[in-house]
Design a protein around this motif. Structure first.
Motif, PDB file in Angstrom:
ATOM      1  N   VAL A 195      -2.585  21.565   1.011  1.00 33.38           N
ATOM      2  CA  VAL A 195      -2.185  20.345   1.039  1.00 33.38           C
ATOM      3  C   VAL A 195      -3.173  19.063   1.077  1.00 33.38           C
ATOM      4  CG1 VAL A 195      -1.055  18.804   3.002  1.00 33.38           C
ATOM      5  CG2 VAL A 195      -0.257  21.259   2.570  1.00 33.38           C
ATOM      6  N   VAL A 196      -4.420  19.564   1.779  1.00 29.46           N
ATOM      7  CA  VAL A 196      -5.542  18.574   1.774  1.00 29.46           C
ATOM      8  C   VAL A 196      -6.020  18.417   0.481  1.00 29.46           C
ATOM      9  CG1 VAL A 196      -7.976  18.521   2.475  1.00 29.46           C
ATOM     10  CG2 VAL A 196      -6.207  19.475   4.092  1.00 29.46           C
ATOM     11  N   GLU A 197      -6.005  19.346  -0.599  1.00 29.94           N
ATOM     12  CA  GLU A 197      -6.639  19.042  -1.787  1.00 29.94           C
ATOM     13  C   GLU A 197      -5.392  18.634  -2.710  1.00 29.94           C
ATOM     14  OE1 GLU A 197      -9.924  20.464  -2.879  1.00 29.94           O
ATOM     15  OE2 GLU A 197     -10.154  22.152  -1.520  1.00 29.94           O
ATOM     16  N   GLY A 198      -4.196  18.326  -2.389  1.00 27.03           N
ATOM     17  CA  GLY A 198      -3.515  18.015  -3.107  1.00 27.03           C
ATOM     18  C   GLY A 198      -2.483  18.535  -4.276  1.00 27.03           C
ATOM     19  N   ARG A 199      -2.724  19.840  -4.007  1.00 29.74           N
ATOM     20  CA  ARG A 199      -1.716  21.044  -4.558  1.00 29.74           C
ATOM     21  C   ARG A 199      -0.532  21.221  -4.142  1.00 29.74           C
ATOM     22  NH1 ARG A 199      -7.183  23.228  -4.550  1.00 29.74           N
ATOM     23  NH2 ARG A 199      -6.857  24.523  -2.746  1.00 29.74           N
ATOM     24  N   THR A 200      -0.309  20.622  -2.809  1.00 28.10           N
ATOM     25  CA  THR A 200       0.958  20.608  -2.096  1.00 28.10           C
ATOM     26  C   THR A 200       0.886  19.585  -1.255  1.00 28.10           C
ATOM     27  OG1 THR A 200       0.717  23.040  -1.834  1.00 28.10           O
ATOM     28  CG2 THR A 200       2.608  21.994  -0.566  1.00 28.10           C
ATOM     29  N   ASP A 201       2.204  18.838  -1.269  1.00 26.50           N
ATOM     30  CA  ASP A 201       2.492  17.510  -0.498  1.00 26.50           C
ATOM     31  C   ASP A 201       2.977  17.804   0.806  1.00 26.50           C
ATOM     32  OD1 ASP A 201       1.718  15.818  -2.910  1.00 26.50           O
ATOM     33  OD2 ASP A 201       3.586  16.337  -3.532  1.00 26.50           O
ATOM     34  N   PHE A 202       3.769  18.825   1.184  1.00 29.72           N
ATOM     35  CA  PHE A 202       3.965  19.008   2.393  1.00 29.72           C
ATOM     36  C   PHE A 202       4.572  20.372   2.700  1.00 29.72           C
ATOM     37  CE2 PHE A 202       8.384  18.307   0.195  1.00 29.72           C
ATOM     38  CZ  PHE A 202       8.955  19.314   0.725  1.00 29.72           C
ATOM     39  N   ILE A 203       4.400  20.966   3.980  1.00 27.27           N
ATOM     40  CA  ILE A 203       5.051  22.431   4.286  1.00 27.27           C
ATOM     41  C   ILE A 203       5.857  22.276   5.570  1.00 27.27           C
ATOM     42  CG2 ILE A 203       4.165  24.760   4.994  1.00 27.27           C
ATOM     43  CD1 ILE A 203       1.589  24.182   3.653  1.00 27.27           C
ATOM     44  N   PHE A 204       6.929  22.715   5.609  1.00 34.09           N
ATOM     45  CA  PHE A 204       7.874  23.285   6.932  1.00 34.09           C
ATOM     46  C   PHE A 204       7.529  24.389   7.386  1.00 34.09           C
ATOM     47  CE2 PHE A 204      11.221  24.412   9.252  1.00 34.09           C
ATOM     48  CZ  PHE A 204      11.384  23.377   9.960  1.00 34.09           C
ATOM     49  N   TYR A 205       6.959  24.357   8.487  1.00 38.07           N
ATOM     50  CA  TYR A 205       6.790  25.906   9.259  1.00 38.07           C
ATOM     51  C   TYR A 205       7.967  25.862  10.430  1.00 38.07           C
ATOM     52  CZ  TYR A 205       1.922  26.266   7.212  1.00 38.07           C
ATOM     53  OH  TYR A 205       1.172  26.379   6.164  1.00 38.07           O
ATOM     54  N   TRP A 206       8.063  27.026  10.585  1.00 39.63           N
ATOM     55  CA  TRP A 206       8.856  27.353  11.992  1.00 39.63           C
ATOM     56  C   TRP A 206       8.268  28.053  13.109  1.00 39.63           C
ATOM     57  CZ3 TRP A 206      12.578  24.954  14.360  1.00 39.63           C
ATOM     58  CH2 TRP A 206      13.077  25.389  15.376  1.00 39.63           C
ATOM     59  N   ARG A 207       7.898  29.084  12.747  1.00 37.88           N
ATOM     60  CA  ARG A 207       6.923  29.826  13.695  1.00 37.88           C
ATOM     61  C   ARG A 207       5.366  29.250  13.553  1.00 37.88           C
ATOM     62  NH1 ARG A 207       5.625  36.299  14.129  1.00 37.88           N
ATOM     63  NH2 ARG A 207       4.288  35.724  12.467  1.00 37.88           N
ATOM     64  N   THR A 208       4.804  28.806  14.902  1.00 39.56           N
ATOM     65  CA  THR A 208       3.491  28.311  14.905  1.00 39.56           C
ATOM     66  C   THR A 208       2.703  28.828  15.765  1.00 39.56           C
ATOM     67  OG1 THR A 208       4.576  26.559  16.394  1.00 39.56           O
ATOM     68  CG2 THR A 208       4.469  26.145  14.155  1.00 39.56           C
ATOM     69  N   LEU A 209       2.060  29.979  15.568  1.00 39.64           N
ATOM     70  CA  LEU A 209       1.267  30.667  16.175  1.00 39.64           C
ATOM     71  C   LEU A 209      -0.364  29.827  16.260  1.00 39.64           C
ATOM     72  CD1 LEU A 209       1.913  34.485  14.986  1.00 39.64           C
ATOM     73  CD2 LEU A 209       2.526  33.225  17.219  1.00 39.64           C
ATOM     74  N   PRO A 210      -0.729  29.766  17.480  1.00 37.83           N
ATOM     75  CA  PRO A 210      -1.845  28.779  17.536  1.00 37.83           C
ATOM     76  C   PRO A 210      -3.244  29.028  16.516  1.00 37.83           C
ATOM     77  CG  PRO A 210      -1.827  30.204  19.448  1.00 37.83           C
ATOM     78  CD  PRO A 210      -0.549  30.525  18.569  1.00 37.83           C
ATOM     79  N   TRP A 211      -3.477  30.238  16.366  1.00 41.13           N
ATOM     80  CA  TRP A 211      -4.644  30.690  15.915  1.00 41.13           C
ATOM     81  C   TRP A 211      -4.349  30.321  14.153  1.00 41.13           C
ATOM     82  CZ3 TRP A 211      -2.960  33.888  19.563  1.00 41.13           C
ATOM     83  CH2 TRP A 211      -1.741  34.914  18.897  1.00 41.13           C
ATOM     84  N   ASP A 212      -3.004  30.521  13.592  1.00 38.36           N
ATOM     85  CA  ASP A 212      -2.699  30.020  12.140  1.00 38.36           C
ATOM     86  C   ASP A 212      -2.640  28.598  12.047  1.00 38.36           C
ATOM     87  OD1 ASP A 212      -2.013  32.535  11.557  1.00 38.36           O
ATOM     88  OD2 ASP A 212       0.152  32.424  12.108  1.00 38.36           O
ATOM     89  N   HIS A 213      -2.519  27.712  13.276  1.00 36.92           N
ATOM     90  CA  HIS A 213      -2.253  26.244  12.761  1.00 36.92           C
ATOM     91  C   HIS A 213      -3.217  25.179  13.511  1.00 36.92           C
ATOM     92  CE1 HIS A 213       1.643  26.848  10.685  1.00 36.92           C
ATOM     93  NE2 HIS A 213       1.776  27.942  11.562  1.00 36.92           N
ATOM     94  N   ALA A 214      -4.011  25.790  14.519  1.00 34.55           N
ATOM     95  CA  ALA A 214      -5.118  24.818  14.818  1.00 34.55           C
ATOM     96  C   ALA A 214      -6.287  24.521  13.749  1.00 34.55           C
ATOM     97  CB  ALA A 214      -5.707  25.475  16.256  1.00 34.55           C
ATOM     98  N   PRO A 215      -6.492  25.730  13.039  1.00 33.54           N
ATOM     99  CA  PRO A 215      -7.568  24.990  12.126  1.00 33.54           C
ATOM    100  C   PRO A 215      -7.163  24.229  11.045  1.00 33.54           C
ATOM    101  CG  PRO A 215      -7.634  27.590  12.413  1.00 33.54           C
ATOM    102  CD  PRO A 215      -6.276  27.119  13.018  1.00 33.54           C
ATOM    103  N   GLY A 216      -6.071  24.546  10.357  1.00 35.21           N
ATOM    104  CA  GLY A 216      -5.609  23.683   9.334  1.00 35.21           C
ATOM    105  C   GLY A 216      -5.133  22.365   9.762  1.00 35.21           C
TER     106      GLY A 216
END
Length: 265
Positions: A195-216
């Motif tokens: 997403v940051v580099e423009g290869r994808t414009d959006f993502i919808f996540y449901w489960r959001t484990l903290p170690w998965d999502h805090a960095p990105g």
């Protein structure tokens, strides 16, 4: 910032990369139904945990440690600062011999991510972000390129595995308004940089484990994008199971348009 990047790359070189496409019998275990862990995950987490604690002696909340003792995740809210560690993000890809995996870490203070690191071993690419100081790929500062103004040209990812059938059907129906939609690459440490580099414009996540999502999420926010709950609340790390549903997008306008289309489908 540089020291943590070195820790991730060195742990990866020592415990993870030598086992890529070379896992022996007995080195892959099921830790929960449908979820696997490898000796590489556990050894890399042990290395990273020890070295991070030497660098800054605050609790280290690692994915595999929490799998063994879920109460460790309480430190995210109970302690003034914690490290979050995902030693092999995209373990299923790693086990299958696919290169879409990453080694990730973030630093959380008073519930807010203030620094993050993503190491992609397959391409020897490092991403990092610091709250208020920007997002970087190696030595290059990143700014999210503009997304298409036409919703029909937006590319997105719908992560529907953990949705109930009714919500899955509703969201999938809304996706017909967009351009190309994919199920993703099974690794947040690959998907957020996309997403940051423009290869994808959006993502919808449901489960959001903290170690998965805090960095990105911090990487994306510092590059000009948005990671927010569906009510518009900016993402903050939560212990597993606390809050679900997260929409990440290239910029605030894309986030609003995407949310409107998905929720009104």
């Amino acid at each position: 910032m540089d020291k943590v990047a070195e820790i991730l790359a060195e742990a990866s070189a020592q415990a993870v990369e030598p086992r890529f496409r070379a896992l022996a019998a007995g080195e892959v275990m099921e830790k929960a139904p449908g979820e696997v862990v490898t000796i590489a995950d556990r050894e890399a987490e042990a290395i990273i945990t020890r070295r991070l604690h030497e660098l800054l002696p605050v609790p280290v909340v690692g994915e595999e440690a929490v799998a063994a003792d879920p109460s460790l995740a309480d430190a995210i809210h109970d302690e003034p600062a914690v490290w979050l560690v995902d030693p092999v993000d995209g373990t299923s890809n790693f086990v299958a011999g696919r290169p879409d995996y990453a080694v990730m870490c973030s630093l959380v203070r008073t519930g807010r991510t203030v620094a993050s690191w993503i190491w992609q071993p397959a391409t020897a690419t490092g991403y990092r972000a610091e709250l208020g100081s920007g997002a970087w790929r190696d030595s290059e500062r990143l700014t999210r390129p503009p997304a298409p103004a036409d919703a029909g040209k937006l590319t997105g990812v719908l992560k529907s595995r953990f949705l109930d059938p009714v919500d899955r059907h509703r969201l999938e129906a809304g996706c017909s308004a967009f351009g190309e939609i994919s199920p993703g690459r099974s690794a947040a440490g690959i998907e957020y940089p996309d997403v940051v580099e423009g290869r994808t414009d959006f993502i919808f996540y449901w489960r959001t484990l903290p170690w998965d999502h805090a960095p990105g999420s911090l990487l994306l926010a510092e590059a000009g994008g948005v990671a927010a709950r569906l009510d518009g609340t900016p993402y903050q790390p939560e212990a597993p199971g606390c809050v679900d549903g997260l929409l990440v997008a290239a910029d605030p306008d894309t986030w609003e348009r995407t949310r409107g289309i998905l929720l009104n489908a």
